[in-house]
Design an enzyme around this catalytic site. Sequence first.
Site, PDB file in Angstrom:
ATOM      1  N   SER A 153       1.065  -0.956   0.239  1.00  0.00           N
ATOM      2  CA  SER A 153      -0.507   0.055   0.130  1.00  0.00           C
ATOM      3  C   SER A 153       0.531   1.645   0.012  1.00  0.00           C
ATOM      4  O   SER A 153       0.180   2.231  -0.924  1.00  0.00           O
ATOM      5  CB  SER A 153      -1.520  -0.241   1.099  1.00  0.00           C
ATOM      6  OG  SER A 153      -0.341  -0.074   2.536  1.00  0.00           O
ATOM      7  N   ASP A 206      20.477  46.851   7.347  1.00  0.00           N
ATOM      8  CA  ASP A 206      21.698  46.573   8.641  1.00  0.00           C
ATOM      9  C   ASP A 206      22.070  45.684   9.211  1.00  0.00           C
ATOM     10  O   ASP A 206      21.862  44.581   8.675  1.00  0.00           O
ATOM     11  CB  ASP A 206      20.722  47.978   9.597  1.00  0.00           C
ATOM     12  CG  ASP A 206      21.440  48.941   9.151  1.00  0.00           C
ATOM     13  OD1 ASP A 206      21.275  49.381   7.997  1.00  0.00           O
ATOM     14  OD2 ASP A 206      20.146  49.601   9.775  1.00  0.00           O
ATOM     15  N   LYS A 215      26.270  49.903   9.952  1.00  0.00           N
ATOM     16  CA  LYS A 215      25.548  50.317  11.028  1.00  0.00           C
ATOM     17  C   LYS A 215      26.443  49.748  12.381  1.00  0.00           C
ATOM     18  O   LYS A 215      25.398  49.823  13.295  1.00  0.00           O
ATOM     19  CB  LYS A 215      24.476  50.511  11.221  1.00  0.00           C
ATOM     20  CG  LYS A 215      23.316  50.544   9.996  1.00  0.00           C
ATOM     21  CD  LYS A 215      24.190  51.802   9.408  1.00  0.00           C
ATOM     22  CE  LYS A 215      24.197  53.295  10.485  1.00  0.00           C
ATOM     23  NZ  LYS A 215      24.768  55.076   9.885  1.00  0.00           N
ATOM     24  N   GLY A 265      16.554  47.455  11.490  1.00  0.00           N
ATOM     25  CA  GLY A 265      15.942  46.999  13.667  1.00  0.00           C
ATOM     26  C   GLY A 265      15.076  47.556  14.171  1.00  0.00           C
ATOM     27  O   GLY A 265      15.164  48.526  14.005  1.00  0.00           O
ATOM     28  N   MET A 324      21.895  50.074  22.457  1.00  0.00           N
ATOM     29  CA  MET A 324      23.635  50.311  22.706  1.00  0.00           C
ATOM     30  C   MET A 324      24.068  50.774  23.664  1.00  0.00           C
ATOM     31  O   MET A 324      25.254  51.428  23.512  1.00  0.00           O
ATOM     32  CB  MET A 324      23.134  51.318  20.985  1.00  0.00           C
ATOM     33  CG  MET A 324      22.829  50.421  19.738  1.00  0.00           C
ATOM     34  SD  MET A 324      22.558  52.508  18.731  1.00  0.00           S
ATOM     35  CE  MET A 324      21.573  53.151  18.898  1.00  0.00           C
TER      36      MET A 324
END
Length: 461
Positions: free
Chosen positions: A22, A249, A271, A302, A384
Amino acid sequence: MDFLPVFLNVRNQRCLVVGGGSVAFRKISLLLEAGAAVHVVAPLLAESVAVLLQQNKITHDSSGFNPDHLNGCTLVIAATSDSITNRRIYESAAAINIPVNVVDSPELCTFIMPAIVDRSPLMIAISSGGHAPVLARIVRSKLETLIPHTYARLASYAAKFRPLVKEHFVHKKNRRLFWEKVLHGRFAEMVLAGKDSSAHDYFQQLLKDALDNIPEGEVYLVGAGPGNPDLLTFRAMRLMQQADVVVYDRLVSPDILNLVRRDAERIYAGKERNHHTLSQETINQLLVRLAQEGKRVLRLKGGDPFIFGRGGEEIETLADHRIPFQVVPGITAASGVAAYAGIPLTHRDYAQSCIFVTGHLKHNGLDLDWSSLARPNQTIVIYMGLLGLPVLCQQLIAHGCPANTSAAIIQQGTTQTQKVVTGSLETLPKLAADAKLTAPTLIIVGEVVRLHQRLAWFEAD
């Protein structure tokens, strides 16, 4: 990717299926639908396979498998219950570079049979690389409900008119723009509604009216959010699929970049701190030049382009040069990362205001309004700020914040590599150093950080 998704033309090609049960029947049926010349090797045939033989749809050899059966074959499928025979088939086929699939044995496959959504000539194949076939079938069932069967007719119409469109448009890009307009518009609705005659006449009129001129360029300034693709907006996704070129970026995650149209040109703008691949002025002029060449330019950033993303500077330049543009907001890191860290930025018991600042060091110092930052009942979010963390904490304490003020630093928030470090203004710099955190990070200062232990809901791998 574990496997390269391809569609193989097997029409009138000899394809071997070893096994007659099958499972083999299902594979044989797929091959026959694709127009293959199927040869089955099996001592016994299930009734369903035997019917195919009686109808002369397949050929059959009742002997056991031997490598000579591979002669002239385009591909082979092993669907027997004998693991030794299956491995023999795999090794024999792989040795002479014939694609081979051993059912339910991904380690013995050089190709995978996917779950299929059939809207021929439109075909959608879904595969888990053999690791989660049930999941692939679940995805298939969802797509079956989303994609009307009449899409088959729409695809057939596109195939019919393709030569005319190619002849009408010299510029390849204009052909693509024309098809995007047609397949999203009234023509598609006519076809899906079964109004064939009206659809045919309308298409001819659209083609007659379309000019093969250099199109006007446009820039899409799109926020990619904090890193998790699930946090993209619908509009961002749509424009990512339309763009001819993407300027992105460092903070745009690979998972998000993979959602951009695959044939779009990609330009990395960098960046990164103290190492910009392209200067901001260069990026501004690049966007202008690409748009003036008639391209649809995706400027992918971002977070949100208007929060520490210099998006305002870029669209000022575009406006000065009369370049059409549109802005798509993204979830900024402050809200996205804080939410995934279980730290509400405001809370009536702890903070009634919130302030965003950047923590870039300049000459080993931070030029911030410390008296405004060091206020009670306020949350401070620092973008940052990883390298400047010791200076930041020292200055906040020096300007009146208690040394035991709660603070957190979150690495790669909203992603599966998220890491949250909590402490106080006094202890956080050492804790962050010990954790060996790397950018991108977000710093949150304020008593709301105390809620992290109780409200943290997201578990990264």
